[in-house]
Design a protein around this motif. Structure first.
Motif, PDB file in Angstrom:
ATOM      1  N   LYS A 209       0.820  -1.211   0.000  1.00 27.36           N
ATOM      2  CA  LYS A 209       0.000   0.000   0.000  1.00 27.36           C
ATOM      3  C   LYS A 209       0.856   1.264   0.000  1.00 27.36           C
ATOM      4  CE  LYS A 209      -3.808  -2.247   2.478  1.00 27.36           C
ATOM      5  NZ  LYS A 209      -4.666  -2.219   3.703  1.00 27.36           N
ATOM      6  N   MET A 210       2.116   1.134   0.404  1.00 29.85           N
ATOM      7  CA  MET A 210       2.996   2.298   0.531  1.00 29.85           C
ATOM      8  C   MET A 210       3.771   2.611  -0.747  1.00 29.85           C
ATOM      9  SD  MET A 210       4.515   1.364   4.308  1.00 29.85           S
ATOM     10  CE  MET A 210       5.706   2.694   4.288  1.00 29.85           C
TER      11      MET A 210
ATOM     12  N   LEU B 125       3.035   3.188  -4.043  1.00 23.79           N
ATOM     13  CA  LEU B 125       2.630   4.292  -4.908  1.00 23.79           C
ATOM     14  C   LEU B 125       2.958   5.631  -4.264  1.00 23.79           C
ATOM     15  CD1 LEU B 125       1.316   5.312  -7.471  1.00 23.79           C
ATOM     16  CD2 LEU B 125      -0.922   5.102  -6.347  1.00 23.79           C
ATOM     17  N   ARG B 126       2.647   5.776  -2.982  1.00 21.44           N
ATOM     18  CA  ARG B 126       2.949   7.028  -2.288  1.00 21.44           C
ATOM     19  C   ARG B 126       4.453   7.257  -2.182  1.00 21.44           C
ATOM     20  NH1 ARG B 126      -0.791   6.223   2.941  1.00 21.44           N
ATOM     21  NH2 ARG B 126      -0.304   4.055   2.411  1.00 21.44           N
ATOM     22  N   THR B 127       5.200   6.187  -2.018  1.00 24.74           N
ATOM     23  CA  THR B 127       6.657   6.316  -1.937  1.00 24.74           C
ATOM     24  C   THR B 127       7.237   6.778  -3.265  1.00 24.74           C
ATOM     25  OG1 THR B 127       6.740   4.542  -0.292  1.00 24.74           O
ATOM     26  CG2 THR B 127       8.796   5.108  -1.393  1.00 24.74           C
TER      27      THR B 127
ATOM     28  N   LEU C  46       5.668   8.503  -5.574  1.00 23.58           N
ATOM     29  CA  LEU C  46       5.282   9.905  -5.753  1.00 23.58           C
ATOM     30  C   LEU C  46       6.167  10.823  -4.916  1.00 23.58           C
ATOM     31  CD1 LEU C  46       1.369   9.621  -5.754  1.00 23.58           C
ATOM     32  CD2 LEU C  46       2.878  10.057  -7.713  1.00 23.58           C
ATOM     33  N   ALA C  47       6.513  10.386  -3.703  1.00 26.74           N
ATOM     34  CA  ALA C  47       7.424  11.165  -2.859  1.00 26.74           C
ATOM     35  C   ALA C  47       8.804  11.261  -3.502  1.00 26.74           C
ATOM     36  CB  ALA C  47       7.515  10.532  -1.477  1.00 26.74           C
TER      37      ALA C  47
END
Length: 312
Positions: free
Chosen positions: A128-129, A131-133, A135-136
Motif C-alpha cells: 500500500k505504501m 505508490l505514495r513512496t 510519488l514522494a
C-alpha cells in the motif's frame, strides 16, 4: 578532437543508449501489457516500470548531451538553452536512483525475515505504501533538480568548449571552486539512496545467514524458495550498487573535466561510462524477474521463428 575519434565515440554512445532503451522499454511494455490484461498492477511491476521510464529518459538525455557537445557546440556554450537539459538530466538521474532504492527496499521487506515490530509493520503495509513512496521520490527529485535551472553549469559548459581562449581560461580558473562545491553538494545528496540500498543489501545477507542456519538445523536443505529469493534479490541489489558506483565516478569525471587537459574528451568518455549503468542494469533485472525472463524467452523464440521463416 579528431573527426574520426568524434565519430567513433558518438557511435559507441548511440549503441549503448540504444541497447539500454530497448531493455528498459521491454520492461515497461511487458508490465503495462500485464497491467491492462489484469486490470491491476503488482507493486514490484510498478517499481520496475517507474525505474524503466526514468532510465529511458536518462539515456536519451545523456545521448542528446553527447551529440550537442560534438555536433552543435554553439548550443552547448549557451547556458540558457542547456539549462533545460541540465534540469531533466538531474530529474531523470535522481528519479532513477530513488526508484532503484525503492526496489532494493521492497526486496528487503518482502523477502527478509526479521521480527522487529517496525519491520513487521512496514512488511505488512509495503504494497500500500509503494505508490505514495514513488510519488514522494518524484517530488524529491524535482526539488533536487530545481537548483540547476540557475546558472550553476553555465561556466562549466563554456569552459568545456572554449578552454583554449585566455580570457575564458582565467574565468574558468576563478569559478572552479564554486562549480566544484555545487557538484559536491549535488553528489552528496545521492549518498542517501545509496546508503539505503547498501543497508538493504546488508540486511538481506543477515537474513539469508539466519535462514541458512535454520535450514541446517532442520536438515531440510538449502534449495528452498526462500533461499532462492534471497539470492536473487541480493544479485539485483549488489549489481545496482556496483554499477551505481561506476556511474557516479563517470559523472564526477564528466562534471569536473575542466581540471583535465583534454576537457571535451573527458566529458564524452565520462558519459560513455555513465551510459553503462542505466543500460546494463535493465538486463540484470530482466534475468532476476521470472515474468520478465519468461517474456524475453518468448520474444526471442518468436524472433527466431520469424528469421527461420524468412530463410525458408
Amino acid at each position: 578532437m579528431a573527426y574520426t575519434v568524434d565519430t567513433i565515440l558518438m557511435l559507441i554512445a548511440a549503441g549503448e543508449a540504444s541497447v539500454g532503451i530497448v531493455g528498459n522499454a521491454f520492461i515497461g511494455l511487458v508490465n503495462v501489457m500485464d497491467w491492462i490484461k489484469r486490470k491491476k498492477i503488482a507493486s514490484i511491476d510498478l517499481i520496475l516500470t517507474s525505474l524503466a521510464m526514468s532510465r529511458i529518459c536518462l539515456l536519451c538525455i545523456i545521448l542528446l548531451d553527447c551529440f550537442i557537445l560534438v555536433l552543435y557546440p554553439d548550443i552547448y556554450e549557451n547556458g540558457k538553452e542547456m539549462r533545460i537539459i541540465d534540469f531533466f538530466w538531474t530529474l531523470a538521474n535522481h528519479l532513477s536512483v530513488w526508484s532503484a532504492t525503492c526496489l532494493s527496499a521492497f526486496y528487503l521487506f518482502k523477502i527478509a525475515n526479521f521480527f522487529h515490530p517496525l519491520f513487521l509493520w512496514i512488511k505488512w503495509r509495503i504494497d500500500k505504501m509503494i505508490l505514495r513512496t514513488l510519488l514522494a521520490c518524484l517530488v524529491l527529485s524535482v526539488c533536487f533538480s530545481l537548483p540547476v535551472t540557475e546558472n550553476l553549469n553555465d561556466d562549466f559548459r563554456r569552459c568545456v568548449k572554449t578552454k583554449e581562449k585566455m580570457n575564458t581560461t582565467l574565468k574558468c580558473k576563478t569559478n572552479k571552486a564554486g562549480h566544484a562545491s555545487v557538484k559536491v553538494n549535488l553528489n552528496l545528496v545521492m549518498l542517501l539512496p545509496f546508503s539505503v540500498s547498501l543497508v538493504s543489501f546488508s540486511l538481506l545477507i543477515l537474513s539469508l545467514c539466519r535462514h541458512t542456519r535454520q535450514m541446517k538445523l532442520s536438515a531440510t536443505g538449502y534449495n528452498d524458495p526462500s533461499t532462492a529469493a534471497h539470492v536473487g534479490a541480493m544479485k539485483a541489489v549488489i549489481s545496482f550498487l556496483l554499477l551505481f558506483v561506476a556511474y557516479c565516478l563517470a559523472f564526477l569525471i564528466a562534471t569536473s573535466s575542466y581540471f583535465i587537459p583534454e576537457t571535451e574528451l573527458a566529458v564524452i568518455w565520462g558519459e560513455l561510462i555513465a551510459l553503462i549503468y542505466p543500460s546494463s542494469h535493465s538486463f540484470i533485472l530482466i534475468l532476476a524477474n521470472s515474468k520478465l525472463r519468461q517474456a524475453s524467452k518468448r520474444m526471442l523464440w518468436n524472433v527466431k521463428n520469424i528469421l527461420k521463416g524468412r530463410k525458408c
